[in-house]
Motif scaffolding. Structure first.
Motif, PDB file in Angstrom:
ATOM      1  N   ASP A 115       0.721  -1.068   0.025  1.00 21.04           N
ATOM      2  CA  ASP A 115      -0.107  -0.078  -0.091  1.00 21.04           C
ATOM      3  C   ASP A 115       0.711   1.270   0.104  1.00 21.04           C
ATOM      4  N   ALA A 116       2.025   1.156   0.633  1.00 20.56           N
ATOM      5  CA  ALA A 116       2.959   2.146   0.842  1.00 20.56           C
ATOM      6  C   ALA A 116       3.825   2.378  -0.622  1.00 20.56           C
ATOM      7  N   PRO A 117       4.583   3.293  -0.851  1.00 21.27           N
ATOM      8  CA  PRO A 117       5.471   3.592  -1.965  1.00 21.27           C
ATOM      9  C   PRO A 117       6.425   2.465  -1.770  1.00 21.27           C
ATOM     10  N   PRO A 168     -11.200 -16.711  -5.718  1.00 19.17           N
ATOM     11  CA  PRO A 168     -10.110 -15.841  -5.653  1.00 19.17           C
ATOM     12  C   PRO A 168      -9.039 -16.133  -4.920  1.00 19.17           C
ATOM     13  N   THR A 169      -7.907 -15.633  -5.159  1.00 19.02           N
ATOM     14  CA  THR A 169      -6.703 -15.847  -4.185  1.00 19.02           C
ATOM     15  C   THR A 169      -6.467 -14.479  -3.278  1.00 19.02           C
ATOM     16  N   VAL A 170      -6.162 -14.753  -2.020  1.00 20.23           N
ATOM     17  CA  VAL A 170      -6.137 -13.655  -1.077  1.00 20.23           C
ATOM     18  C   VAL A 170      -4.868 -13.403  -0.422  1.00 20.23           C
ATOM     19  N   ILE A 171      -4.017 -12.589  -0.709  1.00 16.48           N
ATOM     20  CA  ILE A 171      -2.656 -12.366  -0.193  1.00 16.48           C
ATOM     21  C   ILE A 171      -2.810 -10.938   0.511  1.00 16.48           C
ATOM     22  N   PRO A 172      -1.860 -10.932   1.589  1.00 13.61           N
ATOM     23  CA  PRO A 172      -1.853 -10.038   2.376  1.00 13.61           C
ATOM     24  C   PRO A 172      -1.171  -8.645   1.695  1.00 13.61           C
ATOM     25  N   ILE A 173      -1.708  -7.433   2.235  1.00 18.32           N
ATOM     26  CA  ILE A 173      -1.589  -5.971   1.863  1.00 18.32           C
ATOM     27  C   ILE A 173      -0.389  -5.607   2.906  1.00 18.32           C
ATOM     28  N   LEU A 174       0.795  -5.193   2.413  1.00 14.67           N
ATOM     29  CA  LEU A 174       1.919  -4.575   3.453  1.00 14.67           C
ATOM     30  C   LEU A 174       1.443  -2.977   3.495  1.00 14.67           C
ATOM     31  N   ASP A 175       1.349  -2.655   4.792  1.00 12.32           N
ATOM     32  CA  ASP A 175       1.119  -1.415   5.254  1.00 12.32           C
ATOM     33  C   ASP A 175       2.212  -0.892   6.004  1.00 12.32           C
ATOM     34  N   MET A 198       6.099  -2.195   9.398  1.00 10.17           N
ATOM     35  CA  MET A 198       5.548  -2.584   8.346  1.00 10.17           C
ATOM     36  C   MET A 198       4.408  -3.653   9.128  1.00 10.17           C
ATOM     37  N   SER A 199       3.140  -3.728   8.737  1.00 11.58           N
ATOM     38  CA  SER A 199       2.118  -4.459   9.047  1.00 11.58           C
ATOM     39  C   SER A 199       1.430  -5.176   8.073  1.00 11.58           C
ATOM     40  N   PHE A 200       0.558  -6.427   8.250  1.00  7.77           N
ATOM     41  CA  PHE A 200      -0.047  -6.974   7.065  1.00  7.77           C
ATOM     42  C   PHE A 200      -1.696  -7.165   7.833  1.00  7.77           C
ATOM     43  N   GLU A 201      -2.488  -6.432   7.606  1.00 11.14           N
ATOM     44  CA  GLU A 201      -3.717  -6.325   8.136  1.00 11.14           C
ATOM     45  C   GLU A 201      -4.700  -6.818   6.859  1.00 11.14           C
ATOM     46  N   ASP A 202      -4.822  -5.946   5.895  1.00 16.48           N
ATOM     47  CA  ASP A 202      -5.909  -6.309   4.842  1.00 16.48           C
ATOM     48  C   ASP A 202      -5.247  -7.278   3.867  1.00 16.48           C
TER      49      ASP A 202
END
Length: 359
Positions: A115-117, A168-175, A198-202
């Motif tokens: 999610d971050a640059p 669908p395949t669901v993989i983590p989003i890095l915030d 770093m966190s992996f929530e969504d």
């Protein structure tokens, strides 16, 4: 024969892609051996160095690294792939094919969407683990213990396997909790490890290797539960108007297709461990059944919500079409959830401590 002191060992690889020009920006974190050495006086600077390259073709990056890196570009020890959300929404089929065509490039490696640059993420150091790739791998290995067979289904080859499926395949989003890179100096001057972390929530939802949406952490967890991936999770429920936190263990999910009635029956079975109980009453057999009933109703309600979300978004979250349900019929296919649980662990006491009132 490759000598280790001749290799530029890549720990993390990341990629972004411009949707207009097709220009790919690749980032590589390369381990600095003297920076991770545990010998006395062996710590020489940062644990990793980040390199950034731009090209139109993925196959040209290895050649380009030889102009900057004084060592041989080496990727078999890579810990994680990171792609920008912009790239993920364009589709990762080209990346998957590129990785699969060379046996030295590993596809049984975790992949996440950032999610971050990437310029921020790839130039930041991590807490507790000096090497960011190890930090991410260790974090996912902790999560993997809650999954069946200890496998967290978020690898590149999981995306590849799902290319021709409707589910669908669901993989983590890095915030990333900071808009600026977290340097070594930042880490030394603060005790707050969550300030730039770093966190992996969504979760990022992929269909045919292309990101089509996202899920919040609760929805992502529920998706893994109902698809028989997650075998242990925590749940908060209301019992007699008070909060009770339980951990569901040994979760088992079984599916039965009742094709004449056009319905799928999903049976969920779980053992419950009470983590926190705010009830003032003594715990007895009746109260344990109340907790079980509340858990069953809560999980059933959430499962129905997930089913409704999938049909609203046109995401076949239970893979009905992959099991032979016609594409025109799956939206109307009824999914029935049957939940059965049993409290097996209640802690050291069944009665809450109370302060006696003085007369």
């Amino acid at each position: 024969m490759k000598e280790i002191n001749q290799l530029a060992i890549v720990n993390i690889a990341a990629a972004d892609k411009d949707p207009k020009t097709g220009m790919i920006t690749a980032y590589y974190q390369v381990i600095n051996p003297s920076g991770v050495s545990t010998k006395s006086g062996g710590s020489g600077g940062t644990a990793v160095y980040s390199f950034e390259f731009k090209e139109y073709s993925s196959g040209r990056f290895e050649e380009k690294t030889s102009r900057v890196m004084p060592r041989l570009f080496y990727t078999p020890q890579i810990q994680c792939y990171i792609v920008s959300q912009k790239y993920a929404r364009q589709g990762l089929l080209d990346l998957i094919n590129f990785l699969e065509h060379n046996p030295e490039r590993r596809t049984n490696v975790d992949i996440v969407v950032s999610d971050a640059p990437l310029s921020v993420v790839m130039n930041s150091l991590t807490s507790l683990e000096r090497v960011p790739g190890r930090y991410i791998r260790s974090l996912f290995e902790l999560h993997a213990r809650n999954y069946h067979r200890g496998v967290f289904p978020i690898k590149v080859n999981d995306l590849a396997k799902g290319i021709n499926f409707h589910q669908p395949t669901v993989i983590p989003i890095l915030d990333f909790s900071s808009k600026q890179p977290a340097s070594k100096k930042d880490k030394l001057e603060t005790m707050n490890a969550t300030q730039a972390a770093m966190s992996f929530e969504d979760g990022a939802v992929f269909l045919n290797a292309r990101m089509v949406g996202r899920m919040d952490v609760k929805t992502k967890t529920l998706f893994y539960i109902l698809n028989d991936d997650l075998q242990r999770f925590a749940e908060s429920i209301k019992v007699n108007g008070e909060n009770v936190d339980v951990e569901a263990q040994n979760v088992q999910v079984h599916r039965e297709y009742d094709r004449p009635s056009s319905r799928l029956i999903i049976r969920i079975r779980a053992d419950l461990r009470i983590i926190s109980n705010k009830q003032k009453k003594e715990m007895n057999v009746q109260n344990l059944h109340e907790i079980e009933k509340a858990f069953n109703q809560t999980l059933k309600r959430k499962a129905k919500s997930l089913d409704e979300l999938g049909k609203k978004k046109d995401w076949d979250l239970f893979g009905l079409q992959d099991e032979g349900v016609h594409p025109k019929d799956w939206h109307n296919y009824k999914v029935v959830f049957l939940v059965n649980s049993k409290v097996t662990t209640i802690g050291n006491t069944g009665s809450p401590y109370q302060v006696e009132k003085s007369e």
